[in-house]
Design a protein around this motif. Structure first.
Motif, PDB file in Angstrom:
ATOM      1  N   ARG A 155       0.835  -1.201   0.000  1.00  0.00           N
ATOM      2  CA  ARG A 155       0.000   0.000   0.000  1.00  0.00           C
ATOM      3  C   ARG A 155       0.870   1.251   0.000  1.00  0.00           C
ATOM      4  NH1 ARG A 155      -5.258  -0.642   1.355  1.00  0.00           N
ATOM      5  NH2 ARG A 155      -5.368   1.366   2.395  1.00  0.00           N
TER       6      ARG A 155
ATOM      7  N   ASN B   3       0.177   7.177   0.917  1.00  0.00           N
ATOM      8  CA  ASN B   3      -0.891   8.181   0.957  1.00  0.00           C
ATOM      9  C   ASN B   3      -2.290   7.577   0.822  1.00  0.00           C
ATOM     10  OD1 ASN B   3      -0.572   7.383  -1.588  1.00  0.00           O
ATOM     11  ND2 ASN B   3      -0.316   9.405  -2.501  1.00  0.00           N
ATOM     12  N   VAL B   4      -2.407   6.297   1.134  1.00  0.00           N
ATOM     13  CA  VAL B   4      -3.750   5.721   1.167  1.00  0.00           C
ATOM     14  C   VAL B   4      -4.140   5.560   2.635  1.00  0.00           C
ATOM     15  CG1 VAL B   4      -3.437   4.525  -0.995  1.00  0.00           C
ATOM     16  CG2 VAL B   4      -2.957   3.351   1.130  1.00  0.00           C
ATOM     17  N   CYS B   5      -5.362   5.115   2.870  1.00  0.00           N
ATOM     18  CA  CYS B   5      -5.836   5.121   4.250  1.00  0.00           C
ATOM     19  C   CYS B   5      -5.146   4.022   5.061  1.00  0.00           C
ATOM     20  CB  CYS B   5      -7.345   5.001   4.317  1.00  0.00           C
ATOM     21  SG  CYS B   5      -7.994   3.373   4.031  1.00  0.00           S
ATOM     22  N   ASN B   6      -5.211   4.198   6.375  1.00  0.00           N
ATOM     23  CA  ASN B   6      -4.457   3.316   7.259  1.00  0.00           C
ATOM     24  C   ASN B   6      -5.276   2.141   7.784  1.00  0.00           C
ATOM     25  OD1 ASN B   6      -3.444   6.125   7.345  1.00  0.00           O
ATOM     26  ND2 ASN B   6      -1.786   5.154   8.449  1.00  0.00           N
ATOM     27  N   PHE B   7      -6.399   1.901   7.172  1.00  0.00           N
ATOM     28  CA  PHE B   7      -7.237   0.799   7.622  1.00  0.00           C
ATOM     29  C   PHE B   7      -7.279  -0.265   6.549  1.00  0.00           C
ATOM     30  CE2 PHE B   7      -9.271   4.843   8.908  1.00  0.00           C
ATOM     31  CZ  PHE B   7      -8.756   4.856  10.195  1.00  0.00           C
TER      32      PHE B   7
ATOM     33  N   GLU C 132      -9.148  -4.089   5.656  1.00  0.00           N
ATOM     34  CA  GLU C 132     -10.032  -5.166   6.047  1.00  0.00           C
ATOM     35  C   GLU C 132      -9.508  -6.449   5.433  1.00  0.00           C
ATOM     36  OE1 GLU C 132     -14.332  -3.804   5.528  1.00  0.00           O
ATOM     37  OE2 GLU C 132     -13.043  -2.174   4.908  1.00  0.00           O
TER      38      GLU C 132
ATOM     39  N   LEU D  28      -9.878   5.803  14.682  1.00  0.00           N
ATOM     40  CA  LEU D  28      -8.991   6.956  14.833  1.00  0.00           C
ATOM     41  C   LEU D  28      -8.314   6.927  16.189  1.00  0.00           C
ATOM     42  CD1 LEU D  28     -11.292   9.640  13.212  1.00  0.00           C
ATOM     43  CD2 LEU D  28      -9.227   8.685  12.260  1.00  0.00           C
TER      44      LEU D  28
ATOM     45  N   LEU E 219      -5.299   4.821  15.936  1.00  0.00           N
ATOM     46  CA  LEU E 219      -4.231   5.548  15.232  1.00  0.00           C
ATOM     47  C   LEU E 219      -3.521   6.481  16.203  1.00  0.00           C
ATOM     48  CD1 LEU E 219      -5.580   6.536  11.723  1.00  0.00           C
ATOM     49  CD2 LEU E 219      -3.758   4.959  12.277  1.00  0.00           C
TER      50      LEU E 219
ATOM     51  N   GLN F  34      -7.191  10.278   3.653  1.00  0.00           N
ATOM     52  CA  GLN F  34      -7.830   9.035   3.209  1.00  0.00           C
ATOM     53  C   GLN F  34      -8.509   8.305   4.352  1.00  0.00           C
ATOM     54  OE1 GLN F  34      -7.648   7.470  -0.064  1.00  0.00           O
ATOM     55  NE2 GLN F  34      -7.221   9.556  -0.643  1.00  0.00           N
ATOM     56  N   ASN F  35      -7.967   8.455   5.551  1.00  0.00           N
ATOM     57  CA  ASN F  35      -8.573   7.775   6.702  1.00  0.00           C
ATOM     58  C   ASN F  35      -9.979   8.287   6.943  1.00  0.00           C
ATOM     59  OD1 ASN F  35      -6.333   6.270   7.181  1.00  0.00           O
ATOM     60  ND2 ASN F  35      -5.425   7.785   8.544  1.00  0.00           N
ATOM     61  N   LEU F  36     -10.116   9.604   6.892  1.00  0.00           N
ATOM     62  CA  LEU F  36     -11.433  10.182   7.142  1.00  0.00           C
ATOM     63  C   LEU F  36     -12.388   9.786   6.030  1.00  0.00           C
ATOM     64  CD1 LEU F  36     -10.448  13.687   8.479  1.00  0.00           C
ATOM     65  CD2 LEU F  36     -10.961  11.605   9.730  1.00  0.00           C
TER      66      LEU F  36
ATOM     67  N   TYR G 125     -12.347   7.112   4.320  1.00  0.00           N
ATOM     68  CA  TYR G 125     -12.726   5.723   4.554  1.00  0.00           C
ATOM     69  C   TYR G 125     -13.797   5.630   5.624  1.00  0.00           C
ATOM     70  CZ  TYR G 125     -12.221   0.942   6.245  1.00  0.00           C
ATOM     71  OH  TYR G 125     -12.462  -0.340   6.657  1.00  0.00           O
ATOM     72  N   LEU G 126     -13.554   6.301   6.744  1.00  0.00           N
ATOM     73  CA  LEU G 126     -14.501   6.207   7.847  1.00  0.00           C
ATOM     74  C   LEU G 126     -15.832   6.847   7.487  1.00  0.00           C
ATOM     75  CD1 LEU G 126     -12.126   6.922  10.823  1.00  0.00           C
ATOM     76  CD2 LEU G 126     -13.110   4.753  10.132  1.00  0.00           C
TER      77      LEU G 126
ATOM     78  N   LEU H 185     -17.712   4.420   5.643  1.00  0.00           N
ATOM     79  CA  LEU H 185     -18.134   3.344   6.542  1.00  0.00           C
ATOM     80  C   LEU H 185     -19.386   3.743   7.308  1.00  0.00           C
ATOM     81  CD1 LEU H 185     -17.056   0.581   7.460  1.00  0.00           C
ATOM     82  CD2 LEU H 185     -15.928   1.737   9.338  1.00  0.00           C
TER      83      LEU H 185
ATOM     84  N   LYS I 177      -7.804   5.723  -5.830  1.00  0.00           N
ATOM     85  CA  LYS I 177      -6.667   4.815  -6.022  1.00  0.00           C
ATOM     86  C   LYS I 177      -6.561   3.815  -4.878  1.00  0.00           C
ATOM     87  CE  LYS I 177      -3.581   8.272  -3.994  1.00  0.00           C
ATOM     88  NZ  LYS I 177      -4.682   9.154  -3.613  1.00  0.00           N
ATOM     89  N   ASP I 178      -7.208   4.126  -3.776  1.00  0.00           N
ATOM     90  CA  ASP I 178      -7.117   3.276  -2.595  1.00  0.00           C
ATOM     91  C   ASP I 178      -8.180   2.183  -2.643  1.00  0.00           C
ATOM     92  OD1 ASP I 178      -6.943   2.123  -0.174  1.00  0.00           O
ATOM     93  OD2 ASP I 178      -6.887   4.004   0.955  1.00  0.00           O
TER      94      ASP I 178
ATOM     95  N   SER J 153      -9.160   0.047  -0.330  1.00  0.00           N
ATOM     96  CA  SER J 153     -10.059   0.029   0.827  1.00  0.00           C
ATOM     97  C   SER J 153     -11.235   0.955   0.593  1.00  0.00           C
ATOM     98  CB  SER J 153      -9.324   0.488   2.084  1.00  0.00           C
ATOM     99  OG  SER J 153      -8.306  -0.393   2.417  1.00  0.00           O
ATOM    100  N   ILE J 154     -10.935   2.113   0.027  1.00  0.00           N
ATOM    101  CA  ILE J 154     -11.996   3.092  -0.175  1.00  0.00           C
ATOM    102  C   ILE J 154     -12.926   2.648  -1.290  1.00  0.00           C
ATOM    103  CG2 ILE J 154     -12.356   5.422  -1.099  1.00  0.00           C
ATOM    104  CD1 ILE J 154     -10.069   6.272   0.753  1.00  0.00           C
TER     105      ILE J 154
ATOM    106  N   ARG K  77     -15.274   0.127   0.115  1.00  0.00           N
ATOM    107  CA  ARG K  77     -16.294   0.754   0.954  1.00  0.00           C
ATOM    108  C   ARG K  77     -17.366   1.401   0.090  1.00  0.00           C
ATOM    109  NH1 ARG K  77     -15.568  -1.477   5.214  1.00  0.00           N
ATOM    110  NH2 ARG K  77     -17.669  -1.982   4.507  1.00  0.00           N
TER     111      ARG K  77
END
Lengths: 183, 1255
Positions: free
Chosen positions: A42, A45-49, A51, A84, A87, B317-319, B321-322, B325, B352-353, B355-356, B359
Motif C-alpha cells: 500500500r 498516501n492511502v488510508c491506514n485501515f 479489512e 482513529l 491511530l 484518506q482515513n477520514l 474511509y470512515l 463506513l 486509487k485506494d 479500501s476506499i 467501501r
C-alpha cells in the motif's frame, strides 16, 4: 479489543510481536507474513485501515497501521475500538518509545525488544488499552527501570560479597577496602 | 575449587546476552538457522545452571527467538522458575516470556497459581503490576477461578496503578470464569466513579467490552454512563461510552431520544475527529432505533450526512474511509438521505485506494432502488472493464451479483436484463467466480418461472459458444457457467426453440476437456434433451428424425463412457444402454417418447438452506434415547466410544429446540403466512409449498410477457444489457401514460375521487411495476419449521457464557472461592471460616462436578437459552448445598432457594422501573447537572437489592443491626466527648459565637454542648441542620461516620411535630445512589421505606437514626428522599408527604481523632500525602474561635497551636489522614492541607470555606 500488535520493518522482519490470543508459532509467522504482504503493497498516501486480514479474526477485525521510516506498526482490532483512537494510540506509543530511547530508531527496537515490550505493557494490557497519557506511561517505565538498575547494582555487589564461598576465596586476595565497600 | 567458581561467575558475565544474540544473528545472515540452533544449545546449558541471573538471561533470549518463530515451549518450566525469582528484574523477564508463549494447554501453568498469588499481594506495586500484566495474557479457567478473589481485592488497592490493571484484567477473568461476574460486578461498577481517571477509563473499558456482547444486561447502567458522558473530558472514555450507547440504543429507543441532544452538542463542539466520528456513528445508531415514525429527527440525519460528506471529501484518506463506513450505516434506514450523495460515492469508486473503493461498493449495495439499479449496474460494468488486477474485478463481480440479488431480487424489475448481465459477466477473463454466476443463473431460472423461456434461449447460445470458455479450465473458473447452462437447457428443454441443435452442442467432443462434474451434468441433461426431442419428433409422421437423434446419442456417448471421471462414466453408460434400448423400440415403431419423458418428469423446487435443520422431530421420537443399550461400565473405560456418543448427541439435540408449545408454533406459522401473503414475490394461495410439487401449475398458467423482438437475443458476445436500460425506460414511460389514462378514466367515473396524489409528480418507487409478473418460488421449508433466531449464534462464543443477569441479588453460593487460610479474611466470623474451609476442601470435588457439567454443556450447547442456564445454575446451587452435607438441613436450604427464586423478578421490575423513571424524563433537561443528579439517583436501586460489594460475606442478622450501630455510636460518642474536652483544655480562651442554627433536640450534641458550657460559655453549636420543613413536621439531621465500619455513616434525624394533630405511620425513604445506600432490614426491597419507630403527639420531637452504607467517601453526595406520614385529627386523617435532600458532606465522613505532634510530624514527612491549600478572606472572628468551628463542624482536633498558627488533624472513616496547617494574619486565614486522597481533601476544604462564608 486489540487482538494483536505487530511491528516489522520494510522487509517484513518482525521487531516485536504481541498476540493477545493464542496462535502457534508457525501460525504467528504466517500472520506476520500475510500482514506484511497486505500492508507493504500500500502506498503511503492511502488510508491506514485494512479489512480482510482473514487469518486473524473474521470480518469484525480490522488492521490499523502506521508506517514510520523503516517500521510498520500494525494493530489488529475488533469493532469495539475506535479506528482513529487506535491511530492516536499508535502515535502515543511511538512517541513514548521516542522519549524512552531518546530518538528511537529501528536499531533500538532490534536490540532492546524486551524494553519495548515493557513499554508496550504500560500502554496495552491483555488486549485492552491501559493508559493513553504519555507522561504517565513514561513515568511508570522510568520508575521500573530505576528499580531494575538498583537491583542489578545490588546484585553485582551481592555476587562478590554475600556468597560465603566467594568471601573465603577473596579474603586473602582482595584488599580491605573492597570488603568495606558499603552495600 | 573456590577459584573455579569465581572464574565461573566471571565467565557468566561474558555469557551472550540478548544484544549479543541479536548481533550474532545479524552477522550470520547466510546460515542463520544453524547459528540459532547453536545458540539454543547454549541456552539449554545456561538453563541447567543454578544461577537465576543466568537463567533469566537465557529466558530473555528465548523470548527473542520465539518472535522469530521458534517454539520455546520446552523451556516453560524454566520460565516459571524465573517468574518466581524474588528480584523484580528477573520476575519481569519471566512474566514477559510467559505472556509470549504460555497458553491454555501449557501444563506448567498449574504450578504458577501460588506464585502469582504471592506476587499479587507483594508489597512492591511493580511486582503486582508485572504479575497482573502477565496473567492477563495467559489466564486459564483454573487460574481465573483461583485468583478471582485476589484480583478483586486489588481493585480497591491504594495505588491507582494497580487498581487500573486489576480492573482491566477482570474482563479476562470473567471470560474464563463467568461465575465471577456477578460477585465482582458491584465493585467494578463502583470503579466507574474512581477518582483516578486511569482507573475510571479502565472500568469503562471493561464494562463496554462486556456490554457490547450482551447489551441488554447493562441497560440499567445507562443513567450512570450518561452522567459520565456529560461530565468526562477524557476523549478515550467518551469514545468508549459513546460506542457503548450505540450498542444500547437499539434495545431502548427512549434512551436514544435522551442522547440525541448531548451528542449533537458534542458533534458541534468537539475538535477531535475521532470523537466526532464516534458521535456521528452513535447518532446514526440512535436514528436507526428511532427510525419508525420519527420525522422530526430529519435535522439530525441531515447533520450526520453533512458531517460525513465533509469527511468523505477530506483529503485525508482515513477520514474518507470512515466517512464511507458510517454512511453505509445510515443507508440502512435512511437510504434517501444518502442517495442524494450518489455522485460522491461513485466518484470514490475511482479512488486509487482499494479500501476506499471497496467501501464505496458496499454503499452502492444499499443505494440501489428499482429506479436506479440498471444505471448503477451499468456504471459498475464499466468499472469491470476498466479494472486492473483480478482481485478488484472479482470484487466488482460479486458486488454486482450481490446488489442485484439482494433481498430476493427485490430491485430487479426486468429479469431479462439481469440474465443478460450475467451472460455478459461470463466474458470476464480469469475470474474465480464462475460458480457464483452459475448459481445465480440457476437460481433465477428456477425461481422466476416467467423468465425460463428467455433464460433457456440464452443458455443455449452459451452452450453453442462454449468454446469461448473452455480455454479456462481451472476450477471455479468461468466454465462453471456451463454447468448451469447445461442444466437449465436440459431441465427446461420444453422451452428450447431448437433442441436438436442444443443437443448436438452438448455432445461435442470438445466437452470432454471440461471438468468432470460439468461433464456429468452434460450427460444427464443430454438425456433430458433427448427425451424432449423424441417427443417433438414422434409427433411428426416422419420417424427417421427421431431415429437420427438416437443415432447421434449412440455415436457420441461412448466418448463419455471412456471418461476418467467415475460419475460421468457411470451416467454415460447407463444412458447409452437406455438409448440403445429406445433405438430398438423405435425400429419396431413403438412410441416411446411419453415413457422416456416420464423419466424426467416433475418439477424441481428450490429448498431453503436451513430447511434440513428445521425438520421437526416427529411425535414420539426421543432422540436422546439409546438406540442400542450403552456399553457396560467396564467397556466404557476407553474413551473412544464415549466421545463418539457425545458428538452424536450434540447433533441430535440441535433439532430439539423446535419443541416449543403447539400454540406458539401455530401462531408463528400464521404470521409467516401473512407475511408471505403480503409479499408480491411469493406464490399466494398455495397452502403448503410442498404441495406445489403435486399440483404443478403448468407453464401455460404463467403469464408470460411477449419478448420484444427488437432485442438481438442470439448474438453472442455483444453487450445486450444496455438495450434493456433504454427499453425499460420506454416501458416505464408507457406504463405511466397508461396509468394516467386509467386514472383519468377513473376520476371521470368517480368524479375525481381518492387517487389525486398520484396524478402527477415524480415517479415513486412503488409506481414501477416489474416488467414480468414474476413468480418467485418460495424456498421450501419443512411443514412445521420454525423461524428461529439463534441459528447464527456460535455456540462456542465465550461471551455467551457472560450473558448473565447482573441485577439479580447475589446468592450465597455465588461468592468467589476464597482460600480459608488467607490472613486477609481475618474479619470473618469463625463459623464462616469453617464454611470457607469446607468449601476449600471441596474444591477437588467441585472440579469433577465441573467436568460433568461440561459434558452436560456439550449436550445442551445448542439450546442453551437463558432460562436453561438459570435453571442450571440453580441446580448447581442445590448441589453445592448437598455437598456441604450436614451443615444445611433441609428446610433452611429450601427456604433459601425459594427466596432466591422469588427475589429476581422483584429486583428486575424495580430496576426496570428505575430506568423507566430516568428515561421518562425526556426531553433532556438542559441543565446537565440536573441530569447528573437524576442519573445518580436512578441506577442505585439494583445494587441496593442486597448485593454486598465485597466478597466478604455480610451475614450479620440485619434485624439486630440498628441496635448494634446504636451501641457503637454511643461508644463513639463518649470517646468524642473526651476528645472534645482535651481540645478545649488546650485552647484556653474561647468566645461565644453566634450560630445560625440551634437545636434543642436530645442526641449527643446537646450533651456535648452541655459539657462545653461547663467550661466555656461558647455558643451552643450544633451540627443538626434543617433537612426539610412543612406545616406539619420539621426534620433536622446530623451525619456521623462510624469508625468501626469504614463504610457506614449514621444519620440522626430529629422529627418535630409542629401541628396540633397526631402524626403516625411515618415512613422514611431515600432514593439510593450507587455510592450510598440506606440499610434496610433484610427482605425488604430497594424501594421500601423504613418505618420510624415512634409516633409524634403534637409539639413533641424525637430522634431516629438511620444507617447508610457508603462506598467512596471522597466526594460529597446528595440523596433525595421522602417522608410519608399520616396526620390524624379527631375527625379525619390525611396522608401527607415531605420531600427532602440528605446532604452527605465529606466532613461528615471525618472522625475527630487525637494525634500527637511527633506522630503528626512523621505523617507529614512520609511524603505519601498530597498537598492543597485554601485562603479565606475577611474572617473577622478570633483565631481560637475559628479553630473551634473547624473542630466542631469538620471533626478535626488541634495537634499544636503556636500563636496565630495551628496544626490540626482528622481521620476519615476509611482511614485517610487529613492534616491542616491553619495560619492567620489580619483577616486572612490560609489553610494548607495534606491528605492521601486529594479529592477528599479538596472537598473538605471547600466545605470549610463554605462554613466560613456563611457567617
Amino acid at each position: 479489543m486489540i487482538k494483536a500488535i505487530l511491528i516489522f520493518n520494510n522487509h517484513g522482519k518482525p521487531r516485536l510481536i504481541r498476540f493477545y490470543q493464542y496462535f502457534t508459532e508457525d501460525m504467528q509467522q504466517q500472520i506476520i507474513r500475510e500482514t506484511f504482504h497486505l500492508v507493504s503493497k500500500r502506498d503511503d498516501n492511502v488510508c491506514n485501515f485494512l479489512e480482510g486480514g482473514s487469518l486473524i479474526g473474521g470480518s469484525d477485525y480490522k488492521l490499523i497501521y502506521r508506517h514510520y521510516a523503516t517500521l510498520y506498526f500494525v494493530f489488529c482490532v475488533d469493532s469495539s475500538e475506535s479506528e482513529l483512537g487506535i491511530l492516536d494510540l499508535i502515535q502515543v506509543f511511538v512517541e513514548t518509545l521516542d522519549k524512552c530511547f531518546e530518538n528511537v530508531c529501528e536499531l533500538d527496537l532490534i536490540f532492546h525488544m524486551d524494553k519495548v515490550h515493557y513499554i508496550l505493557q504500560e500502554v496495552v494490557m491483555g488486549g485492552m488499552v491501559l493508559e493513553t497519557n504519555m507522561n504517565e506511561i513514561v513515568a511508570q517505565v522510568e520508575v521500573q527501570n530505576r528499580l531494575e538498575k538498583s537491583e542489578v547494582l545490588n546484585c553485582l555487589f551481592c555476587h562478590v560479597n554475600s556468597s560465603p564461598i566467594n568471601r573465603e576465596a577473596t579474603k586473602p586476595a582482595v584488599p580491605d577496602q573492597h570488603r568495606l565497600r558499603p552495600l | 575449587m573456590a577459584l573455579k567458581i569465581v572464574k565461573g561467575s566471571i565467565d557468566r558475565m561474558f555469557d551472550k546476552n540478548l544484544q549479543d544474540l541479536v548481533r550474532g544473528i545479524r552477522n550470520h545472515k547466510e546460515d542463520e538457522a544453524k547459528y540459532i540452533s547453536t545458540c539454543i544449545d547454549e541456552i539449554k546449558q545456561e538453563l541447567k545452571q543454578d544461577n537465576i541471573a543466568v537463567k533469566a538471561n537465557a529466558v530473555c533470549k528465548l523470548t527473542y527467538l520465539q518472535m522469530l518463530g521458534y517454539d520455546v515451549s520446552w523451556a516453560a518450566f524454566n520460565i516459571v522458575e524465573v517468574m518466581s525469582s524474588s528480584k523484580f528484574t528477573y520476575k519481569r523477564i519471566g512474566y514477559l516470556a510467559a505472556s509470549q508463549c504460555f497458553h491454555e494447554s501449557t501444563d506448567v501453568i498449574m504450578l504458577t497459581t501460588n506464585q502469582i498469588r504471592k506476587d499479587l499481594s507483594s508489597p512492591n506495586q511493580y511486582d503486582t503490576g508485572v504479575a497482573l500484566t502477565g496473567l492477563s495474557c495467559f489466564v486459564t479457567p483454573d487460574l481465573a477461578r483461583d485468583l478471582a478473589n485476589d484480583i478483586m481485592t486489588l481493585m480497591s488497592h491504594t495505588k491507582p496503578y494497580i487498581r487500573k490493571k486489576a480492573v482491566l484484567i477482570m474482563y479476562k477473568v470473567f471470560l474464563k470464569y463467568p461465575e465471577s461476574l456477578r460477585p465482582a460486578f458491584p465493585r467494578l461498577k463502583e470503579k466507574l466513579e474512581d477518582p483516578d481517571p486511569g482507573v475510571q477509563s479502565a472500568a469503562v473499558n471493561v464494562i463496554c467490552e462486556l456490554a457490547r456482547r450482551n447489551p441488554k444486561n447493562y441497560l440499567s447502567l445507562a443513567p450512570l454512563f450518561f452522567k459520565l458522558m456529560t461530565s468526562s473530558t477524557n476523549n478515550w472514555v467518551l469514545i468508549k461510552i459513546i460506542k457503548l450507547f450505540g450498542a444500547l440504543t437499539p434495545l431502548e429507543p427512549r434512551l436514544g431520544k435522551k442522547l440525541i441532544e448531548p451528542l449533537t452538542n458534542l458533534i458541534h463542539s468537539t475538535s477531535a475527529m475521532s470523537l466526532l466520528y464516534e458521535c456521528v456513528n452513535t447518532v446514526i445508531a440512535v436514528l436507526i432505533s428511532l427510525s419508525s415514525g420519527m420525522p422530526n429527527h430529519s435535522a439530525s440525519i441531515q447533520l450526520c450526512v453533512q458531517k460525513l460528506r465533509i469527511l468523505i471529501e477530506d483529503s485525508d484518506q482515513n477520514l474518507k474511509y470512515l466517512g464511507l463506513l458510517a454512511m453505509s450505516k445510515i443507508l440502512k434506514t435512511h437510504p434517501k438521505s444518502v442517495q442524494s450523495h450518489k455522485d460522491l460515492i461513485l466518484q470514490c469508486l475511482d479512488d486509487k485506494d482499494e479500501s476506499i473503493r471497496l467501501r464505496a461498493l458496499d454503499l452502492l449495495y444499499g443505494m440501489v432502488s428499482k429506479k436506479n439499479l440498471m444505471e448503477i449496474v451499468k456504471k459498475l460494468m464499466l468499472h469491470v472493464d476498466k479494472a486492473e488486477g483480478t482481485t478488484y474485478r472479482d470484487e466488482l463481480l460479486t458486488k454486482i451479483i450481490d446488489i442485484c440479488s439482494q433481498s430476493n431480487y427485490q430491485y430487479i424489475t426486468n429479469f431479462e436484463w439481469y440474465i443478460s448481465i450475467l451472460v455478459e459477466l461470463t466474458r470476464l477473463e480469469g475470474t474465480r467466480h464462475g460458480h457464483l454466476i452459475a448459481s445465480q443463473m440457476l437460481d433465477v431460472a428456477i425461481r422466476v418461472k416467467a423468465i425460463r423461456v428467455f433464460a433457456v434461449a440464452q443458455m443455449a447460445t452459451l452452450l453453442d459458444n462454449a468454446h469461448l470458455m473452455t480455454g479456462n479450465v481451472q476450477r471455479k473458473g468461468i466454465c462453471e457457467v456451463l454447468y448451469a447452462a447445461a442444466w437449465i437447457c436440459g431441465e427446461f428443454s420444453e422451452h428450447l426453440e431448437n433442441p436438436t441443435q442444443t443437443l448436438e452442442a452438448m455432445l461435442r467432443p470438445k466437452v470432454a476437456t471440461l471438468p468432470g462434474h460439468i461433464q456429468a451434468v452434460y450427460v444427464q441433461n443430454a438425456a433430458k434433451l433427448f427425451a424432449t426431442v423424441l417427443k417433438s419428433q414422434e409427433g411428426n409422421t416422419d420417424s427417421t428424425a427421431a431415429q437420427e437423434t438416437s443415432q447421434l446419442m449412440i455415436e457420441r456417448l461412448p466418448l463419455f463412457v471412456q471418461s476418467a471421471n467415475l460419475e460421468v462414466q457411470e451416467r454415460a453408460s447407463c444412458i447409452l444402454q437406455l438409448v440403445k434400448y429406445i433405438q430398438k423400440l423405435q425400429q419396431k415403431d413403438v412410441e416411446v417418447a411419453e415413457e422416456v419423458i416420464a423419466l424426467f418428469d416433475g418439477e424441481l423446487n428450490p429448498v431453503a438452506p436451513k430447511a434440513q435443520k428445521k425438520v421437526p422431530v416427529p411425535e414420539g421420537l426421543d432422540l436422546d434415547a439409546w438406540i442400542n443399550e450403552p456399553p457396560s461400565e467396564s467397556e466404557s473405560e476407553d474413551d473412544q466410544p464415549k466421545a463418539i456418543f457425545a458428538k452424536e448427541e450434540t447433533k441430535h439435540s440441535r433439532t430439539r429446540h423446535t419443541e416449543v408449545d403447539e400454540k406458539e408454533l401455530a401462531k408463528r406459522r400464521e404470521v409467516r403466512k401473512q407475511e408471505q401473503a403480503n409479499n408480491p414475490f411469493y406464490i399466494k394461495a398455495s397452502p403448503s409449498s410442498q404441495k406445489v410439487y403435486q399440483e404443478a401449475p403448468g407453464v401455460e398458467h404463467i403469464p408470460v410477457v411477449q419478448i420484444d423482438l427488437s432485442v438481438p437475443l442470439k448474438v453472442p458476445g455483444l453487450p445486450m444489457s444496455d438495450q434493456y436500460v433504454k427499453l425499460e425506460e420506454e416501458r416505464r414511460q408507457k406504463e405511466r401514460v397508461e396509468k394516467k389514462k386509467k386514472d383519468k378514466k377513473k376520476r371521470k367515473e368517480k368524479g375525481g375521487g381518492r387517487r389525486k396524489k398520484r396524478d402527477s409528480g415524480p415517479e415513486s418507487e412503488e409506481d414501477i411495476t416489474p416488467a414480468h409478473m414474476v413468480d418467485i418460488v418460495t424456498e421450501e421449508m419443512p411443514e412445521n419449521a420454525l423461524p428461529s433466531d439463534d441459528d447464527d449464534k456460535d455456540p462456542n462464543d465465550p461471551h455467551k457464557a457472560l450473558d448473565i443477569d447482573l441485577d439479580k441479588p447475589l446468592a450465597d453460593s455465588e461468592k468467589l472461592p476464597v482460600r480459608s487460610h488467607r490472613a486477609a479474611e481475618a474479619l470473618k466470623s469463625p463459623a464462616e471460616d469453617g464454611e470457607a474451609e469446607a468449601a476449600a476442601s471441596l474444591e477437588p470435588k467441585k472440579k469433577s462436578s465441573k467436568e460433568k457439567r461440561e459434558k452436560k454443556k456439550d449436550k445442551e450447547k445448542d439450546r442453551k437459552s437463558k432460562d436453561d442456564k438459570k435453571k442450571k445454575k440453580h441446580r448447581r446451587v442445590e448441589k453445592g448445598e448437598d455437598l456441604l452435607g450436614g451443615q444445611a438441613d433441609g428446610p433452611v436450604a429450601q427456604s433459601e432457594e425459594t427466596s432466591e427464586a422469588a427475589a429476581p423478578p422483584a429486583a428486575n421490575t424495580a430496576e426496570v422501573s428505575d430506568l423507566d423513571f430516568w428515561l421518562s424524563n425526556a426531553p433532556v433537561p438542559p441543565n446537565t447537572q440536573e441530569a447528573a443528579t437524576l442519573a445518580e439517583a436512578a441506577p442505585a436501586h439494583e445494587t441496593a437489592s442486597g448485593t454486598a460489594p465485597d466478597s466478604e460475606p455480610d451475614d450479620e442478622p440485619k434485624d439486630t443491626e440498628p441496635e448494634e450501630t446504636d451501641k457503637k455510636s454511643s461508644k463513639h460518642k463518649k470517646k468524642k466527648q473526651k476528645k472534645e474536652k482535651e481540645d478545649k483544655e488546650k485552647k484556653k480562651k474561647k468566645k461565644h459565637h453566634h450560630h445560625h442554627h440551634h437545636s434543642d433536640g436530645g442526641g449527643e450534641e446537646s450533651v456535648q454542648n452541655g459539657t462545653m458550657e461547663e467550661e466555656e460559655p461558647l455558643p451552643p453549636m450544633s451540627n443538626y441542620c434543617l433537612l426539610a420543613e412543612s406545616s406539619y413536621i420539621k426534620m433536622e439531621n446530623d451525619i456521623q461516620g462510624n469508625l468501626q465500619d469504614g463504610s457506614q455513616v449514621v444519620v440522626s434525624v430529629i422529627f418535630e411535630n409542629k401541628c396540633d394533630s397526631f402524626l403516625k405511620s411515618m415512613e422514611f425513604n431515600v432514593l439510593d445512589s450507587l455510592n450510598s445506600k440506606l440499610q434496610r432490614p433484610e427482605g425488604s426491597g430497594p424501594h421500601d421505606g423504613l418505618t420510624v419507630p415512634f409516633q409524634l403527639p403534637p409539639g413533641v420531637s424525637n430522634e431516629a437514626r438511620f444507617v447508610f452504607t457508603v462506598q467512596s467517601i471522597v466526594m460529597p453526595q446528595k440523596l433525595k428522599g421522602t417522608l410519608t406520614f399520616i396526620v390524624k385529627n379527631e375527625d379525619s386523617s390525611t396522608h401527607e408527604k415531605l420531600d427532602f435532600k440528605l446532604h452527605f458532606t465529606c466532613s461528615s465522613y471525618l472522625i475527630t481523632t487525637p494525634c500527637y505532634s511527633d506522630a503528626f510530624a512523621k505523617l507529614l514527612e512520609s511524603g505519601d500525602l498530597k498537598c492543597s491549600s485554601v485562603r479565606l478572606e475577611g474572617v473577622s472572628q478570633p483565631f481560637h474561635h475559628l479553630l473551634a468551628r473547624i473542630c466542631f463542624h469538620h471533626h478535626f482536633s488541634v495537634v499544636e497551636r503556636v500563636d496565630s498558627c495551628a496544626s490540626m488533624y482528622s481521620r476519615s472513616i476509611q482511614g485517610h489522614h487529613v492534616c491542616l496547617l491553619v495560619k492567620t494574619s489580619g483577616q486572612t486565614v490560609s489553610i494548607d492541607a495534606k491528605c492521601d486522597e486529594p479529592t477528599l481533601l479538596g472537598n473538605v476544604l471547600d466545605e470549610i470555606k463554605q462554613t466560613f462564608s456563611q457567617c
